[in-house]
Design a protein around this motif. Structure first.
Motif, PDB file in Angstrom:
ATOM      1  N   VAL A  65      78.031   8.462  40.449  1.00  0.00           N
ATOM      2  CA  VAL A  65      77.108   7.839  39.497  1.00  0.00           C
ATOM      3  C   VAL A  65      76.197   8.924  38.933  1.00  0.00           C
ATOM      4  O   VAL A  65      75.716   9.794  39.669  1.00  0.00           O
ATOM      5  N   ASP A  66      75.962   8.891  37.628  1.00  0.00           N
ATOM      6  CA  ASP A  66      75.102   9.872  36.971  1.00  0.00           C
ATOM      7  C   ASP A  66      73.745   9.903  37.672  1.00  0.00           C
ATOM      8  O   ASP A  66      73.020   8.905  37.667  1.00  0.00           O
ATOM      9  N   ARG A  67      73.387  11.039  38.263  1.00  0.00           N
ATOM     10  CA  ARG A  67      72.143  11.145  39.034  1.00  0.00           C
ATOM     11  C   ARG A  67      70.916  10.883  38.158  1.00  0.00           C
ATOM     12  O   ARG A  67      69.889  10.383  38.663  1.00  0.00           O
ATOM     13  N   SER A  68      70.988  11.186  36.880  1.00  0.00           N
ATOM     14  CA  SER A  68      69.839  10.966  36.009  1.00  0.00           C
ATOM     15  C   SER A  68      69.647   9.494  35.661  1.00  0.00           C
ATOM     16  O   SER A  68      68.651   9.124  35.040  1.00  0.00           O
ATOM     17  N   SER A  69      70.586   8.630  36.097  1.00  0.00           N
ATOM     18  CA  SER A  69      70.516   7.213  35.738  1.00  0.00           C
ATOM     19  C   SER A  69      69.842   6.366  36.796  1.00  0.00           C
ATOM     20  O   SER A  69      69.714   5.157  36.630  1.00  0.00           O
ATOM     21  N   TYR A  70      69.425   6.957  37.914  1.00  0.00           N
ATOM     22  CA  TYR A  70      68.711   6.176  38.928  1.00  0.00           C
ATOM     23  C   TYR A  70      67.632   7.032  39.586  1.00  0.00           C
ATOM     24  O   TYR A  70      67.695   8.262  39.596  1.00  0.00           O
ATOM     25  N   CYS A  71      66.640   6.341  40.105  1.00  0.00           N
ATOM     26  CA  CYS A  71      65.509   6.961  40.784  1.00  0.00           C
ATOM     27  C   CYS A  71      65.749   6.882  42.291  1.00  0.00           C
ATOM     28  O   CYS A  71      66.054   5.810  42.822  1.00  0.00           O
ATOM     29  N   LEU A  72      65.622   8.009  42.972  1.00  0.00           N
ATOM     30  CA  LEU A  72      65.862   8.060  44.414  1.00  0.00           C
ATOM     31  C   LEU A  72      64.551   8.331  45.143  1.00  0.00           C
ATOM     32  O   LEU A  72      63.874   9.326  44.882  1.00  0.00           O
ATOM     33  N   VAL A  73      64.209   7.425  46.055  1.00  0.00           N
ATOM     34  CA  VAL A  73      62.990   7.542  46.856  1.00  0.00           C
ATOM     35  C   VAL A  73      63.390   7.787  48.305  1.00  0.00           C
ATOM     36  O   VAL A  73      64.142   7.010  48.895  1.00  0.00           O
ATOM     37  N   GLY A  74      62.902   8.878  48.886  1.00  0.00           N
ATOM     38  CA  GLY A  74      63.153   9.187  50.284  1.00  0.00           C
ATOM     39  C   GLY A  74      61.893   9.017  51.107  1.00  0.00           C
ATOM     40  O   GLY A  74      60.776   9.045  50.574  1.00  0.00           O
ATOM     41  N   THR A  75      62.055   8.833  52.412  1.00  0.00           N
ATOM     42  CA  THR A  75      60.895   8.755  53.302  1.00  0.00           C
ATOM     43  C   THR A  75      61.178   9.563  54.561  1.00  0.00           C
ATOM     44  O   THR A  75      62.261   9.476  55.141  1.00  0.00           O
ATOM     45  N   LEU A  76      60.181  10.363  54.960  1.00  0.00           N
ATOM     46  CA  LEU A  76      60.265  11.206  56.158  1.00  0.00           C
ATOM     47  C   LEU A  76      59.054  10.933  57.040  1.00  0.00           C
ATOM     48  O   LEU A  76      57.960  10.674  56.535  1.00  0.00           O
ATOM     49  N   GLY A  77      59.244  11.028  58.345  1.00  0.00           N
ATOM     50  CA  GLY A  77      58.095  10.860  59.231  1.00  0.00           C
ATOM     51  C   GLY A  77      58.439  10.823  60.703  1.00  0.00           C
ATOM     52  O   GLY A  77      57.703  11.342  61.537  1.00  0.00           O
ATOM     53  N   HIS A  78      59.561  10.186  61.038  1.00  0.00           N
ATOM     54  CA  HIS A  78      59.980  10.087  62.434  1.00  0.00           C
ATOM     55  C   HIS A  78      60.927  11.240  62.771  1.00  0.00           C
ATOM     56  O   HIS A  78      61.907  11.473  62.064  1.00  0.00           O
ATOM     57  N   ASP A  79      60.650  11.933  63.854  1.00  0.00           N
ATOM     58  CA  ASP A  79      61.476  13.080  64.239  1.00  0.00           C
ATOM     59  C   ASP A  79      62.575  12.635  65.206  1.00  0.00           C
ATOM     60  O   ASP A  79      62.365  12.523  66.408  1.00  0.00           O
ATOM     61  N   PHE A  80      63.768  12.380  64.653  1.00  0.00           N
ATOM     62  CA  PHE A  80      64.911  12.039  65.496  1.00  0.00           C
ATOM     63  C   PHE A  80      65.784  13.267  65.762  1.00  0.00           C
ATOM     64  O   PHE A  80      66.844  13.156  66.377  1.00  0.00           O
ATOM     65  N   ALA A 106      54.947  22.049  58.057  1.00  0.00           N
ATOM     66  CA  ALA A 106      55.623  22.391  56.799  1.00  0.00           C
ATOM     67  C   ALA A 106      57.096  22.716  57.038  1.00  0.00           C
ATOM     68  O   ALA A 106      57.970  22.287  56.265  1.00  0.00           O
ATOM     69  N   GLY A 107      57.368  23.453  58.090  1.00  0.00           N
ATOM     70  CA  GLY A 107      58.754  23.799  58.393  1.00  0.00           C
ATOM     71  C   GLY A 107      59.584  22.577  58.718  1.00  0.00           C
ATOM     72  O   GLY A 107      60.747  22.456  58.283  1.00  0.00           O
ATOM     73  N   TYR A 108      58.997  21.660  59.494  1.00  0.00           N
ATOM     74  CA  TYR A 108      59.737  20.436  59.815  1.00  0.00           C
ATOM     75  C   TYR A 108      60.027  19.635  58.551  1.00  0.00           C
ATOM     76  O   TYR A 108      61.160  19.181  58.336  1.00  0.00           O
ATOM     77  N   LEU A 109      59.024  19.446  57.714  1.00  0.00           N
ATOM     78  CA  LEU A 109      59.201  18.644  56.509  1.00  0.00           C
ATOM     79  C   LEU A 109      60.274  19.229  55.595  1.00  0.00           C
ATOM     80  O   LEU A 109      61.086  18.491  55.029  1.00  0.00           O
ATOM     81  N   LYS A 110      60.293  20.538  55.449  1.00  0.00           N
ATOM     82  CA  LYS A 110      61.310  21.170  54.611  1.00  0.00           C
ATOM     83  C   LYS A 110      62.704  20.949  55.193  1.00  0.00           C
ATOM     84  O   LYS A 110      63.646  20.593  54.476  1.00  0.00           O
ATOM     85  N   MET A 111      62.844  21.153  56.494  1.00  0.00           N
ATOM     86  CA  MET A 111      64.140  20.942  57.138  1.00  0.00           C
ATOM     87  C   MET A 111      64.601  19.497  56.989  1.00  0.00           C
ATOM     88  O   MET A 111      65.730  19.215  56.574  1.00  0.00           O
TER      89      MET A 111
END
Length: 371
Positions: A65-80, A106-111
């Motif tokens: 699917v054309d990536r520019s045709s939808y909005c992608l929302v991610g969430t980070l917070g739990h370290d599994f 910062a390192g965790y969030l980037k990874m």
């Protein structure tokens, strides 16, 4: 692409949060594809769902699917990745001092961001949210500095905060908006006509700091979809079974009182719930939980998705908003999470002692002192 009026969450379908029947992987992916075909253009995922599996299935469903045709929302917070699951509490937050100090945020969030993007088969999020933050998530400059670093690396265009998993965090959220408002573009909050409290208390602050609101649980555990009747039997393990006895019957009584307003505008009840949210100025997007209820009489989840995909261009008047709020008033109905006078020490990642700066904030916003 910015968030659209309706959004689809990967917690739908029962695979990663236990609501109703659990969809097979193939049907789960088909529902995502049906959502796109029906008009959904915003998809919300969380890296912790299935330890990355929700990201992966979303990426597979939208591959090509054309990536520019939808909005992608991610969430980070739990370290599994390094954290150990703690029973019903789930995985620890990445800010848990037993896992790392501030210099490691910062390192965790980037990874974690890069791994989530890889599973989603893309190179950027349109918006990335801090998922179920603990007290450090609401107060730490190292956390928000780490998130801003992801924006500078063009891994996300916007940033947001998603308090939870239960309701509350009102003072903590407003404090975060005051302290990090320049970084926070969106907040994902629990709001619907049967739960106007406590999030309604935070909406003026969101508007003040120009923070747009994505509301979840707009369907109130599926009740606004209209398939559940008094005495509804939940399968063992269904999250909704942990609500207080009688919540279905009590909710249906209130919904009956709201129906004339919905009928006046030609809305189904789930459309009505969404429009009530969207009629409040900071709310720009709504994301329900799509559930395949058990039983032969239950409508297919696919029909629910198609019904919700495109909202009518209707908004309720200020008088109607208040009328609905009065019918659905739930003030004081639950023990709220976040900062509270109940706690002398923090024993859980979603509960901590009240601070004087938060009580001062409550005074300025005329929110009372009983927290």
């Amino acid at each position: 692409m910015d968030l659209t009026t309706t959004a689809y969450g990967t917690w739908s379908g029962g695979r990663f949060m236990h609501f109703g029947e659990t969809l097979s992987e193939d049907r789960y992916k088909e529902c995502i594809q049906i959502a796109y075909e029906a008009g959904f253009r915003t998809f919300v995922t969380a890296d912790v769902y299935g330890n990355g599996k929700a990201d992966e299935l979303l990426g597979e469903a939208l591959e090509g699917v054309d990536r520019s045709s939808y909005c992608l929302v991610g969430t980070l917070g739990h370290d599994f990745y390094e954290g150990q699951r703690q029973g019903n509490r789930g995985y620890p937050r990445f800010t848990d001092p037993e896992l790392r100090g501030e210099d490691g945020y910062a390192g965790y969030l980037k990874m974690a961001c890069e791994k989530s993007l890889e599973r989603c088969k893309t190179d950027h999020f349109d918006m990335l949210m801090l998922h179920n933050p603990d007290e450090a998530g609401y107060t730490s400059e190292a956390v928000w500095g780490g998130l801003e670093n992801l924006r500078s690396l063009e891994l996300t265009r916007q940033l947001g905060i998603a308090p939870g998993p239960a309701n509350g965090f009102t003072l903590d959220l407003i404090h975060a908006l005051e302290k990090f408002g320049d970084s926070i573009d969106w907040a994902m909050l629990i709001l619907n006509p049967l739960e106007p409290w406590p999030v309604g208390l935070a909406l003026p602050a969101c508007e003040k700091f120009d923070v747009k609101v994505l509301t979840r649980v707009v369907d109130f555990g599926g009740l606004f979809f209209g398939d559940m009747q008094a005495g509804h039997a939940f399968k063992p393990g269904d999250h909704r079974a942990y609500r207080p006895d009688g919540w279905v019957e009590h909710g249906l009584e209130k919904i009956e009182k709201m129906k004339p307003i919905a009928e006046r505008h030609g809305l189904s009840m789930v459309q009505f719930a969404a429009i009530w949210n969207l009629s409040q100025s900071p709310v720009r997007s709504v994301v329900p939980t799509f559930i395949q209820e058990a039983g032969e009489q239950a409508r297919p989840i696919e029909a629910r998705i198609r019904e919700f995909a495109v909202m009518p261009e209707v908004r309720l008047s200020a008088e109607e908003i208040e009328e609905v709020k009065a019918i659905g008033d739930n003030t004081g109905c639950m023990t709220l999470k976040g900062a509270s006078k109940r706690h002398a020490i923090s024993e859980r990642p979603d509960e901590w002692p009240m601070r004087e700066d938060l009580l001062e904030l409550a005074g300025r916003y005329e929110l009372g002192t009983e927290w």
